[in-house]
Every structure is written in structure tokens, then in C-alpha cells.
Design a protein around this motif. Structure first.
Motif, short mmCIF file in Angstrom:
data_model
loop_
_atom_site.label_atom_id
_atom_site.label_comp_id
_atom_site.label_asym_id
_atom_site.label_seq_id
_atom_site.Cartn_x
_atom_site.Cartn_y
_atom_site.Cartn_z
N LYS A 183 0.85 -1.24 -0.02
CA LYS A 183 0.21 -0.08 0.10
C LYS A 183 0.76 1.31 -0.06
N ASP A 189 2.25 1.28 -3.30
CA ASP A 189 1.26 1.78 -4.34
C ASP A 189 1.12 3.20 -4.37
N SER A 190 1.08 3.81 -3.29
CA SER A 190 0.78 5.28 -3.03
C SER A 190 1.95 6.27 -3.65
N ALA A 199 4.09 4.88 -5.95
CA ALA A 199 3.87 4.79 -7.65
C ALA A 199 2.94 5.46 -8.24
N LYS A 200 1.72 5.61 -7.46
CA LYS A 200 0.37 6.20 -8.16
C LYS A 200 0.81 7.81 -8.35
N ILE A 258 0.91 -6.26 -8.32
CA ILE A 258 1.26 -4.82 -8.26
C ILE A 258 2.59 -4.61 -8.40
N THR A 263 4.43 -2.20 -11.00
CA THR A 263 5.43 -0.89 -10.45
C THR A 263 7.04 -1.29 -11.05
N LEU A 289 -3.47 0.74 -9.31
CA LEU A 289 -2.65 1.52 -8.03
C LEU A 289 -3.84 2.22 -7.28
N SER A 290 -5.07 2.68 -7.95
CA SER A 290 -6.05 3.29 -7.23
C SER A 290 -7.14 2.27 -6.76
#
Length: 473
Positions: free
Chosen positions: A67, A70-71, A73-74, A291, A295, A314-315
Motif C-alpha cells: 500500500k 502503491d501510493s 507509484a500512483k 502490483i 510498478t 494502483l487506485s
């Protein structure tokens, strides 16, 4: 050697963000440490090494590692999209993929097209002008591209059923009906997202597309088919066998390799999007590995198309989230917005203002204006410039009177023989537009007239143009 006081990289980049204030922006792809005084590359988070001073960035890793990454990378991918914006004319800053950019940015941040968001307003404007150009110039736009535009209009809170008089949803439906048994499932998904009435034939076509193994790699099409079926199931009265849908989702999960991928990068992204249906990813699918594969893959590629497919994942969203649900209210009609901004009072009349580009008459944009009686062509031109400063007009002054010389940064070009001309036309008449050789300040408008600003080849003298027939688009 990071933040040790020495310049190890030759540009001081390893020391630049070691002790900063809150007003200093972080670099793209970096995150702030918990203390807020240092920035580090996002890939360093939860890697087992402590890089932040004070509270460590490694403290809350455990099962939440993905998580956090992910944030970051987003955020980096969103920045990548924003960096695609080019300087230059406002009609070509985002390029030919503006429809995909609109969808991806919305899925990453559903406030992109809220009122007052400058990026959203700019994308909406370019999306409008680009689509108008395509519709005026090329009636043979592919069905797939038409579906992409419909998705973009939905997220931008514009009605694809009434786009300057064009019902794009009905046109796509007409094409789908003409296709016969096999249909690209993306077309059905776009129709469903746009609220078109779904039929049993749609379900049969999508199911057939799922089972059509007509090429070596078809899993991406299967993922799109599953999303289309899920849309039909949840947003229409057509009955979809939920057990069959779950079996299809289970089949996708069996395609995952040990490294988290499903065939190639884009297929992995589409499959992961599909597995958000019924939270199917929670069993028999390694979401964290999928994920991470995305990434890691973006670190090497970062093409716009790859980013378009990966950003929704990612969202924790998918193409099923392309709706108008975030649009808080119906967009204010342009003439109403003009009235509010310009405070048009007293006796008024309605006129139209259009910008045409090139000899083939590509319509740049059209406005319906509410003007005071006795207004001139000049007043109409300046009214549009007040509501949209991208339509600012520059003038040459001859004998104390202004003549149009540039619009939206596009200037008269004597070497190319391209100039701005002003025409007038009565909206209810089939007569051809009439060239205006006088200054715009000298011609008073009549109700239901159309001012046409036309950038085209031609001599300064209008005599030859008057004799030449002009056909409206």
C-alpha cells in the motif's frame, strides 16, 4: 553515502532533500519521511534499511508494504501524465491520447474534473476541440476510438449523447449492431458505462468474445469481456449467470505466474482490474506480486499506454469505474455562464460565434452567446475572450480601427498565405456566409446571426473570396 554531507552524484542530488521545510516540493517518485524534513526515493520504503532520521519509514511495513509503495507509484504515474502536457497552442497540449489521459487521471483522482480544477478544465477544452475536429474531418473514426471518447466525456462530466448535436452513444450502438456475432467487448463496456440499454444479444456477444481464442494471447480481451458482463449484470435488467461470471474470474486467476504477471504487462493490469469484481483477488491470486510486477515494469517502460492501464490498479479501480457518478450537478449551459460572468442585462439577443480552421473547415469550437442589442462583431469576439482567455484575439489597427490578426496564438502568416477572415451568416438561412471586409467595430449584429472567425488561405482583398462559394460544415 546519502545525506552524509558529501556530493556523491556530481549534482548534489543526494544532499538536496536532506533538511528541508514543508514548502519545498518533493521530487517526482520520492516521498517525505515521517518527520517531513527529508525526502527519499519511494523505492526505499520498506526495503529493510532505515533512510529517514527520527521516525523510520520502515516502522509500519509488515503486510502494508504494497500500500505504501502503491501510493508512491500512483503519485509518480500521475505526475508522469501531467508532464505529458506540452507548451504551445491550447488545442494541442495533451496530444492524441487526451481521451485516455482524461480517464486515467480521473481514476487516480476523482476531483480532476471538479469545478475550478485548472488541469481538468484544460483537458476538457482540448478533448472538446479535438473531438470536434475528428467529427468534422473524418467520419470514419474507428469504433474503438469512439468508445474511448465516450469514456473520456463521461469522466469529464460531458454528455456523449448530446455532444454539439452528435449522439455518440447511438452511433456506437449502430456500429455494434452492424458487427454481427463477434464484438470487441470494450465497445459493449463503453455502451454500458454510458447507460445505454443492454440486451441479451450484448451478453451473448461478450460471452462469445470471451470464448473466442482467435489469437495466441487473448486473456486481455477476456478481462475486458468479464468487466462488460459485470457491468451488464449490475446496471441492467439482463440476467447474467453469476456462477458463470465467477468461473471466468477463477480462470483468469489461474493464468498468474509465480512472479505475479499474467502474460505481458498490459494483460496483467487488465486482469487485475477485472479481479476487483466481487473482490475476487482476495483468494487464489497474489495481488501484492501483481502490483509489484506492474510498478517494476513501469520503472523500465513508463509509456503512456502502460501507465493508462496500470494507474487504475494502483487506485484499486477499473474501467468499470468510468461513470458520471462523481459529477455533482449538470454543467451550466455556456450562455448561462456567460450571463453570470458578464452580467448581461437589459434587452438581449442570441448570436453564435464559431472558429473555423483551414480550407477544409475544421470547426475549432462554437459558442452561443447572449449579447446586448446593438452589439458589434467586436463585442462578440471580446465576449468569448472574457469567458475563455484561450480565445484572446489580437488586432492590427488601420486608420484607428481594429482588424483581426491573431486568435489563440495563431497569427496571420503572409509567407504561408494564411490569414484570419471574419464572416457573417444568418443561422436560420441556407445562404452562404458573407465575408466582412469592414472592421469588426463597424458591423452591428442582428439576432440569430453567426460570427465566423476563419483561419484560411486567401489574399487580403476579399473580392475573389466573395465570388467563391463557401460551404458551411
Amino acid at each position: 553515502m546519502f545525506c552524509n554531507g558529501g556530493d556523491q552524484c556530481g549534482d548534489n542530488s543526494d544532499e538536496r532533500y536532506c533538511n528541508i521545510g514543508s514548502s519545498v516540493p518533493r521530487p517526482s517518485g520520492w516521498i517525505r519521511c515521517p518527520s517531513g524534513r527529508r525526502c527519499i526515493p519511494s523505492s526505499w520504503v520498506c526495503d529493510g534499511l532505515t533512510d529517514c532520521t527520527g521516525e523510520s519509514e520502515e516502522g509500519n511495513c509488515g503486510k502494508n508494504t504494497a500500500k505504501t509503495q502503491d501510493s508512491a507509484a500512483k503519485s509518480e504515474l500521475k505526475s508522469l501524465f501531467l508532464r505529458k502536457r506540452k507548451p504551445g497552442p491550447s488545442t494541442d497540449r495533451w496530444g492524441s491520447q487526451v481521451h485516455r489521459i482524461a480517464v486515467a487521471l480521473h481514476l487516480a483522482d476523482n476531483s480532476t474534473f471538479d469545478g475550478g480544477n485548472r488541469t481538468g478544465e484544460e483537458i476538457r477544452y482540448e478533448l472538446t476541440t479535438q473531438l470536434l475536429h475528428r467529427l468534422a474531418k473524418d467520419r470514419k473514426m474507428s469504433s474503438q476510438e469512439l468508445a474511448l471518447y465516450i469514456h473520456a466525456l463521461l469522466v469529464a462530466c460531458m454528455d456523449p449523447r448530446d455532444f454539439y448535436g452528435n449522439d455518440l452513444v447511438r452511433e456506437l450502438r449502430r456500429r455494434v449492431e452492424a458487427k454481427g456475432k463477434y464484438t470487441n467487448p470494450f465497445l459493449i463496456l463503453a455502451l454500458c458505462n454510458a447507460g445505454d440499454t443492454m440486451t441479451a444479444r450484448d451478453m451473448e456477444s461478450v460471452t462469445a468474445a470471451y470464448h473466442a481464442k482467435h489469437r495466441p494471447f487473448w486473456i486481455d480481451s477476456q478481462a475486458l469481456a468479464i468487466m462488460a458482463l459485470s457491468c451488464i449484470s449490475s446496471r441492467s435488467s439482463v440476467s447474467v449467470d453469476e456462477l458463470t461470471l465467477r468461473d471466468m474470474l477463477q480462470e483468469l486467476k489461474r493464468r498468474q505466474f509465480r512472479n505475479g504477471t499474467v502474460d505481458n504487462f498490459r494483460t496483467t493490469a487488465l486482469v487485475t482490474q477485472a479481479l476487483f469484481i466481487h473482490d475476487s483477488y482476495k483468494k487464489d491470486f497474489d495481488l501484492d506480486k501483481a502490483i509489484k510486477a506492474l510498478t517494476d515494469g513501469l520503472n523500465g517502460s513508463k509509456s503512456l499506454l502502460d501507465t493508462y492501464y496500470a494507474l487504475p490498479v494502483l487506485s484499486r479501480k477499473s474501467l468499470l469505474n468510468v461513470t458520471t457518478g462523481h459529477c455533482r450537478k449538470e454543467p451550466v449551459a455556456e450562455e448561462e455562464a456567460l450571463q453570470k460572468v458578464l452580467d448581461v442585462t437589459g434587452e438581449t439577443m442570441t448570436v453564435q460565434y464559431s472558429v473555423w480552421i483551414g480550407d477544409e473547415i475544421n470547426v475549432g469550437r462554437t459558442w452561443r452567446l447572449r449579447m446586448r442589442v446593438n452589439s458589434t462583431i467586436y463585442d462578440g469576439i471580446e465576449t468569448v475572450a472574457k469567458i475563455d482567455n484561450r480565445q484572446k484575439v489580437e488586432y492590427n489597427v488601420v486608420d484607428g480601427k481594429p482588424y483581426v490578426a491573431a486568435c489563440n496564438g495563431k497569427e496571420d502568416d503572409p509567407e504561408m498565405g494564411m490569414f484570419w477572415f471574419v464572416y457573417l451568416k444568418t443561422l436560420s438561412s441556407y445562404n452562404e456566409p458573407k465575408l466582412v471586409e469592414e472592421s469588426p467595430v463597424d458591423i452591428k449584429l442582428q439576432p440569430n446571426q453567426e460570427i465566423i472567425l476563419w483561419y484560411k488561405r486567401g489574399p487580403w482583398s476579399g473580392k475573389s473570396l466573395i465570388l467563391k462559394p463557401v460551404t458551411s460544415p
